[in-house]
Design a protein around this motif. Structure first.
Motif, PDB file in Angstrom:
ATOM      1  N   VAL A 337       0.830  -1.203   0.000  1.00 27.76           N
ATOM      2  CA  VAL A 337       0.000   0.000   0.000  1.00 27.76           C
ATOM      3  C   VAL A 337       0.864   1.253   0.000  1.00 27.76           C
ATOM      4  O   VAL A 337       0.477   2.289  -0.550  1.00 27.76           O
ATOM      5  CB  VAL A 337      -0.947  -0.009   1.219  1.00 27.76           C
ATOM      6  CG1 VAL A 337      -0.178   0.088   2.520  1.00 27.76           C
ATOM      7  CG2 VAL A 337      -1.952   1.113   1.129  1.00 27.76           C
ATOM      8  N   VAL A 338       2.069   1.184   0.573  1.00 26.97           N
ATOM      9  CA  VAL A 338       2.948   2.345   0.611  1.00 26.97           C
ATOM     10  C   VAL A 338       3.586   2.575  -0.766  1.00 26.97           C
ATOM     11  O   VAL A 338       3.835   3.708  -1.162  1.00 26.97           O
ATOM     12  CB  VAL A 338       4.030   2.169   1.699  1.00 26.97           C
ATOM     13  CG1 VAL A 338       4.709   3.504   1.976  1.00 26.97           C
ATOM     14  CG2 VAL A 338       3.426   1.627   2.981  1.00 26.97           C
ATOM     15  N   CYS A 339       3.849   1.500  -1.493  1.00 24.97           N
ATOM     16  CA  CYS A 339       4.318   1.642  -2.875  1.00 24.97           C
ATOM     17  C   CYS A 339       3.292   2.385  -3.714  1.00 24.97           C
ATOM     18  O   CYS A 339       3.638   3.180  -4.590  1.00 24.97           O
ATOM     19  CB  CYS A 339       4.594   0.270  -3.488  1.00 24.97           C
ATOM     20  SG  CYS A 339       6.039  -0.594  -2.843  1.00 24.97           S
ATOM     21  N   TYR A 340       2.025   2.131  -3.445  1.00 22.09           N
ATOM     22  CA  TYR A 340       0.980   2.834  -4.169  1.00 22.09           C
ATOM     23  C   TYR A 340       0.962   4.318  -3.814  1.00 22.09           C
ATOM     24  O   TYR A 340       0.615   5.160  -4.631  1.00 22.09           O
ATOM     25  CB  TYR A 340      -0.375   2.200  -3.861  1.00 22.09           C
ATOM     26  CG  TYR A 340      -0.653   0.928  -4.636  1.00 22.09           C
ATOM     27  CD1 TYR A 340       0.287   0.411  -5.527  1.00 22.09           C
ATOM     28  CD2 TYR A 340      -1.847   0.233  -4.469  1.00 22.09           C
ATOM     29  CE1 TYR A 340       0.035  -0.744  -6.225  1.00 22.09           C
ATOM     30  CE2 TYR A 340      -2.109  -0.929  -5.171  1.00 22.09           C
ATOM     31  CZ  TYR A 340      -1.166  -1.416  -6.052  1.00 22.09           C
ATOM     32  OH  TYR A 340      -1.421  -2.557  -6.752  1.00 22.09           O
ATOM     33  N   ARG A 341       1.332   4.649  -2.584  1.00 21.17           N
ATOM     34  CA  ARG A 341       1.402   6.062  -2.210  1.00 21.17           C
ATOM     35  C   ARG A 341       2.517   6.768  -2.978  1.00 21.17           C
ATOM     36  O   ARG A 341       2.411   7.958  -3.278  1.00 21.17           O
ATOM     37  CB  ARG A 341       1.619   6.195  -0.699  1.00 21.17           C
ATOM     38  CG  ARG A 341       0.406   5.797   0.112  1.00 21.17           C
ATOM     39  CD  ARG A 341       0.679   5.840   1.601  1.00 21.17           C
ATOM     40  NE  ARG A 341      -0.414   5.168   2.320  1.00 21.17           N
ATOM     41  CZ  ARG A 341      -0.308   4.663   3.525  1.00 21.17           C
ATOM     42  NH1 ARG A 341       0.834   4.744   4.180  1.00 21.17           N
ATOM     43  NH2 ARG A 341      -1.334   4.072   4.089  1.00 21.17           N
ATOM     44  N   VAL A 342       3.577   6.050  -3.261  1.00 24.68           N
ATOM     45  CA  VAL A 342       4.647   6.615  -4.085  1.00 24.68           C
ATOM     46  C   VAL A 342       4.094   7.002  -5.447  1.00 24.68           C
ATOM     47  O   VAL A 342       4.316   8.104  -5.952  1.00 24.68           O
ATOM     48  CB  VAL A 342       5.807   5.612  -4.239  1.00 24.68           C
ATOM     49  CG1 VAL A 342       6.803   6.091  -5.283  1.00 24.68           C
ATOM     50  CG2 VAL A 342       6.502   5.388  -2.900  1.00 24.68           C
ATOM     51  N   TYR A 343       3.361   6.087  -6.054  1.00 21.50           N
ATOM     52  CA  TYR A 343       2.746   6.349  -7.355  1.00 21.50           C
ATOM     53  C   TYR A 343       1.807   7.549  -7.285  1.00 21.50           C
ATOM     54  O   TYR A 343       1.829   8.435  -8.144  1.00 21.50           O
ATOM     55  CB  TYR A 343       1.984   5.108  -7.810  1.00 21.50           C
ATOM     56  CG  TYR A 343       1.086   5.330  -9.005  1.00 21.50           C
ATOM     57  CD1 TYR A 343       1.592   5.248 -10.291  1.00 21.50           C
ATOM     58  CD2 TYR A 343      -0.259   5.626  -8.835  1.00 21.50           C
ATOM     59  CE1 TYR A 343       0.769   5.467 -11.384  1.00 21.50           C
ATOM     60  CE2 TYR A 343      -1.086   5.843  -9.916  1.00 21.50           C
ATOM     61  CZ  TYR A 343      -0.570   5.762 -11.193  1.00 21.50           C
ATOM     62  OH  TYR A 343      -1.382   5.985 -12.265  1.00 21.50           O
ATOM     63  N   CYS A 344       0.979   7.606  -6.241  1.00 20.09           N
ATOM     64  CA  CYS A 344       0.008   8.689  -6.116  1.00 20.09           C
ATOM     65  C   CYS A 344       0.702  10.037  -5.944  1.00 20.09           C
ATOM     66  O   CYS A 344       0.240  11.053  -6.481  1.00 20.09           O
ATOM     67  CB  CYS A 344      -0.927   8.413  -4.951  1.00 20.09           C
ATOM     68  SG  CYS A 344      -2.015   6.988  -5.185  1.00 20.09           S
ATOM     69  N   CYS A 345       1.803  10.066  -5.200  1.00 19.48           N
ATOM     70  CA  CYS A 345       2.548  11.314  -5.036  1.00 19.48           C
ATOM     71  C   CYS A 345       3.049  11.819  -6.387  1.00 19.48           C
ATOM     72  O   CYS A 345       3.029  13.025  -6.652  1.00 19.48           O
ATOM     73  CB  CYS A 345       3.728  11.106  -4.086  1.00 19.48           C
ATOM     74  SG  CYS A 345       3.301  11.165  -2.335  1.00 19.48           S
ATOM     75  N   CYS A 346       3.512  10.919  -7.233  1.00 19.08           N
ATOM     76  CA  CYS A 346       3.975  11.318  -8.560  1.00 19.08           C
ATOM     77  C   CYS A 346       2.830  11.896  -9.386  1.00 19.08           C
ATOM     78  O   CYS A 346       3.021  12.855 -10.143  1.00 19.08           O
ATOM     79  CB  CYS A 346       4.601  10.134  -9.286  1.00 19.08           C
ATOM     80  SG  CYS A 346       6.177   9.584  -8.604  1.00 19.08           S
TER      81      CYS A 346
END
Length: 523
Positions: A337-346
């Motif tokens: 789920v934190v990897c997905y937050r990386v994507y969302c930040c981008c």
């Protein structure tokens, strides 16, 4: 054994902030089956209020050809004007206090009253792996798997690559990237990561066994590498099935061999080897090319949860992303789920206006990192990454912004002011929440399924960024390149609270304009 659903684990997790980062993460509840989705949707939309007149998918007004607002407030006699000149050539900022009545100037004639509408979709995406492809063709791109591998935890040797294809592939470090530090405390996870010029996706599982040699637990990850992370979601379920198979029947690699032979990449003869940035989404790309399975397993499917998790703090992350800062997100496992937050930040930094951002560092997603990535991070000018290793917090030279759960902080003194939410930030978040409520209301009451939350969030920030950069571009190209308080308000920013943000923005993107803003007198 727990029955697996068709949903990715991410969308079934309900995160509760843990007070102790060393505490074992609670196991996720058994995910609902796909046929239960309608009931879940109804519970989420219960108690919705009728929407207001704000248009869905736009960040500002319901008008089809809205004009840039030039609403101003009168300045008092105790106010003074601060002039900030930013020169892209000298890369320096000079602040001068100007005497006078402090009245802001009028906006440029060519800017005032000019209509601003939704940006036209771009025909190609310069950040895509193969820039010659159209947005639609990118989603129909052929499989590009360059490697498949199995990683295991050995009680004597630690993490190690047990098997891979092709056999001569350099997979140094993959054994740590695909099995996050602390994973022994959880039963399953998925991890996005970067390996050189490739991106990877691995699925991890931990199974109890009656074996003294394995110390009562067998842990493995099955993963793949590809030049583009946007297509990795297709293989999530396959990897989940294969890691369970490897736990139950170690050493049986025939399904993985067949998978690689079927999906292996035919890469172009030439390439610059660069890691791609986050795709620049367009209206056409989102509505036409986001397949049903993408709503479940692709990182874009978590934008709603991302914003709900951070709340108003999303506006702080947005500013840091737009300024191309180095963002590091810490969280104990599970890390998927934190990897997905990386994507969302981008995605917060998406801009679809041609020519904007070509001279600034790309905001590159590193996804999961560990201590083996320290040397790589030392040379990066802009990135977003996540980690489960608390030691990174002490490596302040590697990042500008550190995110621990919902706590966003920075050790850079000139960035401290950006951590404080101002009135304009709260207003933008209010509009975003209002549009989301209207969308959910229309879906529940009217059965309108033509739009979704991911479309709304991505377009909201894209149009917000486009409005800012279109205003800056027009002012910079005018006969009097002066950015006034009225311009700042028209961009949806706070003339006072966003002053330092604007100064940094002008410098980072090289806009040669003079910033004239009201400054309250301190006497």
């Amino acid at each position: 054994m727990v029955e697996q659903s068709d949903r990715a684990p991410l969308l079934d997790w309900e995160e509760i902030p843990t007070s102790d980062p060393n505490q074992a993460a609670p196991l996720p509840p058994a995910p609902p089956r796909k046929e239960d989705a309608p009931a879940e949707k109804s519970s989420q939309t219960a108690g919705l209020q009728p929407p207001t007149s704000t248009a869905v998918g736009t960040g500002w007004s319901s008008s089809s050809s809205s004009t840039v607002s030039t609403n101003t407030t009168s300045t008092s006699a105790s106010a003074a004007a601060t002039t900030v000149t930013c020169s892209p050539a000298a890369r320096s900022v000079t602040a001068v206090v100007v005497s006078g009545d402090g009245s802001p100037g009028r906006p440029q004639p060519e800017l005032a009253g000019r209509g601003w509408s939704r940006p036209e979709p771009l025909g190609t995406d310069r950040s895509a792996p193969f820039s010659g492809l159209s947005a639609r063709d990118q989603w129909e791109e052929k499989d590009q798997i360059v490697a498949v591998f199995v990683v295991t935890f050995d009680t004597r040797s630690g993490n190690m690559v047990e098997w891979c294809l092709p056999h001569d592939m350099n997979l140094d470090g993959v054994e740590f990237k695909s099995m996050a530090s602390g994973s022994h405390r959880i039963t399953s996870d998925f991890i996005y990561f970067r390996k050189g010029s490739y991106f990877g996706l691995a699925c991890f599982a931990n199974m109890p066994v009656e074996s003294e040699l394995e110390r009562g637990a067998r842990m493995k990850s099955v993963g793949i590498l590809s030049p583009s992370y946007t297509l990795l979601y297709r293989y999530m379920h396959f990897l989940e099935n294969q890691v369970r198979h490897q736990l139950q029947c170690p050493g049986q690699y025939s399904p993985l061999e067949a998978f690689y032979e079927d999906k292996k990449a035919v890469l172009p003869l030439t390439g610059n080897g660069l890691v791609t940035a986050c795709p620049t989404w367009s209206v056409t790309t989102i509505n036409r090319c986001m397949h049903p399975e993408m709503k479940i397993t692709h990182p874009a499917g978590c934008m709603s949860q991302f914003i709900q998790f951070f709340g108003e703090q999303i506006m702080v992350l947005w500013k840091f992303a737009l300024l191309r800062k180095r963002l590091l997100i810490f969280s104990p496992p599970p890390v998927g789920v934190v990897c997905y937050r990386v994507y969302c930040c981008c995605c917060l930094a998406n801009v679809s206006l041609p020519g904007i951002g070509v001279s600034v560092p790309e905001l590159r997603p590193f996804f999961y990192i560990n201590i083996a990535d320290i040397s790589a991070l030392e040379t990066e000018l802009s990135y977003v990454a996540c980690t489960t290793e608390k030691i990174f917090e002490e490596k302040k030279e590697l990042y500008d912004v550190y995110v621990d759960n919902q706590n966003v902080k920075t050790h850079r003194s000139h960035l401290q002011q950006l951590l404080r939410l101002n009135a304009a930030d709260k207003e933008k978040y209010r509009k975003l929440s209002e549009q989301r409520q209207q969308l959910l209301y229309s879906q529940e009451v009217d059965g309108d399924c033509t739009s979704n939350e991911e479309d709304l969030f991505i377009l909201f920030f894209m149009e917000l960024n486009n409005r800012i950069f279109q205003t800056l571009s027009e002012v910079a190209g005018s006969s009097d390149p002066t950015l006034t308080t009225e311009h700042v308000r028209a961009m949806g920013l706070d003339p006072q609270g966003d002053r330092s943000f604007l100064v940094d923005l002008l410098e980072v993107y090289g806009f040669d304009v003079t910033l004239v803003i009201d400054s309250l007198c301190c006497s």
